[in-house]
Design an enzyme around this catalytic site. Sequence first.
Site, short mmCIF file in Angstrom:
data_model
loop_
_atom_site.label_atom_id
_atom_site.label_comp_id
_atom_site.label_asym_id
_atom_site.label_seq_id
_atom_site.Cartn_x
_atom_site.Cartn_y
_atom_site.Cartn_z
N ASP A 1 -0.24 0.17 6.67
CA ASP A 1 -0.86 -0.07 5.36
C ASP A 1 0.07 0.41 4.26
O ASP A 1 0.02 1.56 3.85
CB ASP A 1 -2.21 0.63 5.29
CG ASP A 1 -3.01 0.21 4.07
OD1 ASP A 1 -2.56 -0.71 3.34
OD2 ASP A 1 -4.09 0.78 3.85
N GLY A 2 0.96 -0.49 3.83
CA GLY A 2 1.92 -0.13 2.79
C GLY A 2 1.81 -1.01 1.56
O GLY A 2 2.43 -0.75 0.55
N LYS A 3 1.05 -2.09 1.67
CA LYS A 3 0.83 -3.02 0.55
C LYS A 3 2.15 -3.40 -0.10
O LYS A 3 2.25 -3.47 -1.32
CB LYS A 3 -0.17 -2.42 -0.45
CG LYS A 3 -1.53 -2.12 0.21
CD LYS A 3 -2.58 -1.64 -0.76
CE LYS A 3 -3.92 -1.42 -0.08
NZ LYS A 3 -3.95 -0.33 0.93
N ARG A 4 3.16 -3.69 0.74
CA ARG A 4 4.46 -4.05 0.22
C ARG A 4 4.44 -5.46 -0.37
O ARG A 4 3.64 -6.30 0.04
CB ARG A 4 5.52 -4.00 1.33
CG ARG A 4 5.64 -2.65 2.05
CD ARG A 4 6.00 -1.53 1.12
NE ARG A 4 6.48 -0.34 1.83
CZ ARG A 4 5.96 0.88 1.72
NH1 ARG A 4 4.92 1.11 0.94
NH2 ARG A 4 6.49 1.88 2.39
#
Lengths: 314, 314
Positions: free
Chosen positions: B116-119
Amino acid sequence: MIERAASDSGQRPHFADALAARVAARETQLVLGLDPDPARLWPAALEAAPEHGDPAQRAAAAVAAHCRALIDAAGPECVAVKPQLACFERLGAPGWRALADVAEHARAAGLLVIADGKRGDVPLTAAAYAQGLLGAVPTPFGEVGGLRADAATVNPLLGIDALEPLVAAALTAGAGLFVLVRTSNPGAADIQDLALADGGSLWMRLATIVAHLGESAIGTSGLSDIGAVVGATAPEHLARMRELMPHTVFLLPGIGAQGGSVEALAPAFAPGRAGGLVTASRSIANAHEAAGGDPAEAARAEAARLRAAAWTLA
Amino acid sequence: MIERAASDSGQRPHFADALAARVAARETQLVLGLDPDPARLWPAALEAAPEHGDPAQRAAAAVAAHCRALIDAAGPECVAVKPQLACFERLGAPGWRALADVAEHARAAGLLVIADGKRGDVPLTAAAYAQGLLGAVPTPFGEVGGLRADAATVNPLLGIDALEPLVAAALTAGAGLFVLVRTSNPGAADIQDLALADGGSLWMRLATIVAHLGESAIGTSGLSDIGAVVGATAPEHLARMRELMPHTVFLLPGIGAQGGSVEALAPAFAPGRAGGLVTASRSIANAHEAAGGDPAEAARAEAARLRAAAWTLA
């Protein structure tokens, strides 16, 4: 007490003022993008890697050597570096260590460090990103300092409450933010250019939010610590952006490899020379592939060319 | 040749099918969020850290021990873990190593790993993020494997061309993506709920894009490898989301600590039990703070409660 508070507030160091002073002293608005690709490193950097060992550690050592050499060559033409976090993060823990090493090398060369990670998340997580990039995290074992960048790029899709912890951390640290408003890729039009029911486009709404967030962070330079990422590939929007964000520093990626030209950027510099930061990475690092000759000399020459082109506009 | 291609395509492993099989086998749609805060680790994890040395290394060791203990306690109630990259990244290189260690521990426990890094970034940079999270990066020293997560969360603000390298990398790796459509924080309304000039809202447009990107990645489960992040705090939108994205797996954060309730999520499960993944992190890890007793036992009990609540809906 009120006087004291006002005075403290006036003395708070501003990223925007530090940037303006650095731009004036170094006579450049150029930002050196650091997007190291392990498959395209300068030959001397490859030789600097350890001869044996884990591929990630060897690649990270070569990446760090490449970036240090690039900073040594082109840094004197620049005011800041902009490491692209993705290019370090893909090498895991050794890559993250290389990032810290490169940031330190840039600081020692008198350059500001803009961490380009375009992070964005719900408020509690946004605060964790801020600790890692701009501040420090308290732990039972003592404070752990993060990258301590001078500024970071951030993504505003999650809304104002998700930006606020990043803004608060930046102002506390005397650092800055660059919020995505209109990016430099062709697909930016899919979302950022959408027309809104109550007028204007999404990027105009984002610009308004950025201007509002930055209003209370304007330094003596007249510029705000809360900047905007404004792709240099859509110069037709620049005048309107400047109207909507009169005190905002524009970070202008997309010069060179992505097709933008420096000459189209004049409106960015309306509030002063530090109002626009011209960013280039591959066009500098890979200049020798077109120009031939020594990579360092080709990089320096291309950086000097971009620096002069921007300086004459402002 | 056409038959061969069709057959190859049919045999490609699908993240969605692996997920559906795992949900059925483990009888759970619960995802264990790993958002370790060094100031709130379980006491046993603090004791597991080295007694001396660099604060970042000690904190990272404690964070890894905390996450491993949490996986041991609550993992049997779950189908996947969702490490929050910010919480590891803020500890620098040691934090990144702890992340890899925790991902490996989760895999060994039979859990899928959702990074979960929302890159999100321009296409070339998006490809670099994909290498680091889902694939590998070629280097002159050999291939460097990344986190090799089973799926990653991504931010769509930069448009379709910026999502495409992530989609391509995911499908090549047999991995999945969860694209932000409507997040769980109150500020999500500022941008994602904006009404568009040609009808609907921004989140509806994002939903349409996600459905379109995922159309060619539907497995035998009837679910697509391209999922969506849909905050559990806005359940009033869920039925409409399901209409717009009939084959999309919904990752549903915001249960518990962020105020969402499991019971409101029923429309998510229309395409089957794996159509909705219920995510909780602080409400599990910190359950002992309200319930008292052993942190591991409190975490297991809270995870079991959420698991049962979700399973009866679907």
